[in-house]
Write a protein that holds these residues in place. Structure first.
Motif, PDB file in Angstrom:
ATOM      1  N   ASP A  86       0.871  -1.172   0.000  1.00 57.23           N
ATOM      2  CA  ASP A  86       0.000   0.000   0.000  1.00 57.23           C
ATOM      3  C   ASP A  86       0.912   1.227   0.000  1.00 57.23           C
ATOM      4  O   ASP A  86       1.224   1.782   1.052  1.00 57.23           O
ATOM      5  N   ARG A  94      -2.475   6.861   1.291  1.00 59.51           N
ATOM      6  CA  ARG A  94      -2.269   5.523   0.745  1.00 59.51           C
ATOM      7  C   ARG A  94      -3.510   5.090  -0.029  1.00 59.51           C
ATOM      8  O   ARG A  94      -4.600   5.600   0.211  1.00 59.51           O
ATOM      9  N   LEU A  95      -3.332   4.125  -0.925  1.00 60.18           N
ATOM     10  CA  LEU A  95      -4.437   3.648  -1.765  1.00 60.18           C
ATOM     11  C   LEU A  95      -5.620   3.153  -0.948  1.00 60.18           C
ATOM     12  O   LEU A  95      -6.762   3.478  -1.239  1.00 60.18           O
ATOM     13  N   CYS A  96      -5.347   2.314   0.044  1.00 62.89           N
ATOM     14  CA  CYS A  96      -6.416   1.736   0.851  1.00 62.89           C
ATOM     15  C   CYS A  96      -6.467   2.289   2.269  1.00 62.89           C
ATOM     16  O   CYS A  96      -7.414   2.041   2.992  1.00 62.89           O
ATOM     17  N   VAL A 101      -2.423  -3.779  -0.962  1.00 63.16           N
ATOM     18  CA  VAL A 101      -3.231  -3.979  -2.162  1.00 63.16           C
ATOM     19  C   VAL A 101      -2.798  -5.274  -2.832  1.00 63.16           C
ATOM     20  O   VAL A 101      -1.624  -5.463  -3.151  1.00 63.16           O
ATOM     21  N   VAL A 118      -9.221  -0.775  -5.964  1.00 65.70           N
ATOM     22  CA  VAL A 118      -8.147  -1.553  -5.347  1.00 65.70           C
ATOM     23  C   VAL A 118      -8.724  -2.434  -4.243  1.00 65.70           C
ATOM     24  O   VAL A 118      -9.701  -2.076  -3.590  1.00 65.70           O
ATOM     25  N   PHE A 119      -8.086  -3.592  -4.051  1.00 61.83           N
ATOM     26  CA  PHE A 119      -8.598  -4.619  -3.149  1.00 61.83           C
ATOM     27  C   PHE A 119      -7.476  -5.157  -2.273  1.00 61.83           C
ATOM     28  O   PHE A 119      -6.325  -5.219  -2.695  1.00 61.83           O
ATOM     29  N   THR A 120      -7.837  -5.592  -1.060  1.00 59.86           N
ATOM     30  CA  THR A 120      -6.844  -6.124  -0.128  1.00 59.86           C
ATOM     31  C   THR A 120      -7.060  -7.595   0.206  1.00 59.86           C
ATOM     32  O   THR A 120      -6.278  -8.165   0.951  1.00 59.86           O
ATOM     33  N   SER A 131     -14.068  -3.637  -2.869  1.00 63.26           N
ATOM     34  CA  SER A 131     -12.884  -2.764  -2.926  1.00 63.26           C
ATOM     35  C   SER A 131     -12.733  -1.938  -1.651  1.00 63.26           C
ATOM     36  O   SER A 131     -13.700  -1.634  -0.963  1.00 63.26           O
ATOM     37  N   CYS A 132     -11.495  -1.560  -1.369  1.00 62.13           N
ATOM     38  CA  CYS A 132     -11.238  -0.662  -0.252  1.00 62.13           C
ATOM     39  C   CYS A 132     -11.274   0.790  -0.722  1.00 62.13           C
ATOM     40  O   CYS A 132     -11.419   1.693   0.102  1.00 62.13           O
ATOM     41  N   ALA A 133     -11.162   1.012  -2.035  1.00 59.96           N
ATOM     42  CA  ALA A 133     -11.251   2.366  -2.592  1.00 59.96           C
ATOM     43  C   ALA A 133     -11.427   2.286  -4.103  1.00 59.96           C
ATOM     44  O   ALA A 133     -10.958   1.346  -4.748  1.00 59.96           O
ATOM     45  N   THR A 134     -12.128   3.282  -4.651  1.00 62.49           N
ATOM     46  CA  THR A 134     -12.308   3.400  -6.094  1.00 62.49           C
ATOM     47  C   THR A 134     -11.972   4.825  -6.500  1.00 62.49           C
ATOM     48  O   THR A 134     -12.344   5.779  -5.817  1.00 62.49           O
TER      49      THR A 134
END
Length: 141
Positions: A86, A94-96, A101, A118-120, A131-134
């Motif tokens: 991440d 950070r992305l998530c 990620v 993005v996915f964890t 997803s944790c974020a788009t």
């Protein structure tokens, strides 16, 4: 002399291949507030994604050519991240936020817009709900 020429020739081919693959990445301009404040503009191809600050995620493989988005199956690309992380991006974001990620998905969001999620999780995602974020981007020609 012959060995030197062969070495120079092979080096030229290698450099051309690297230049060609670097040129193949598509550029996307951040358009959502989250993309503008976290990732900035990105460059992406089937090998990985490079964020505005130069940090990268490398993909190990393309694992799906579709994803469920808002309850409908849409064409897209789901990539496995080669080395989950991440990365710290713009302004320390950070992305998530938490968690490395493991997968990244992208699809057309209509009218020249691309979404990246993005996915964890340890399992390949089937839906954008996981997803944790788009983030949203404007495609560049």
């Amino acid at each position: 002399m012959r060995t030197t020429l062969i070495t120079v020739f092979l080096a030229a081919i290698s450099s051309a291949a690297c230049f060609s693959s670097a040129m193949a990445a598509d550029h996307y301009s951040a358009s959502s507030n989250t993309a503008m404040s976290i990732t900035g503009d990105v460059d992406m191809d089937d090998a990985g994604i490079t964020f505005e600050n130069g940090k990268e995620l490398t993909f190990s493989d393309l694992i799906a050519d579709n994803l469920v988005v808002d309850g409908k199956r849409v064409p897209g690309s789901v990539y496995r991240v080669a080395q989950p992380l991440d990365p710290e991006l713009k302004n320390g974001n950070r992305l998530c936020g938490t968690g490395k990620v493991t997968y990244l998905a992208t699809w057309s969001d209509g009218d020249g817009s691309t979404a990246i999620a993005v996915f964890t999780g340890s399992r390949p995602p089937r839906s954008d709900d996981e997803s944790c974020a788009t983030y949203s981007y404007q495609d560049q020609e």
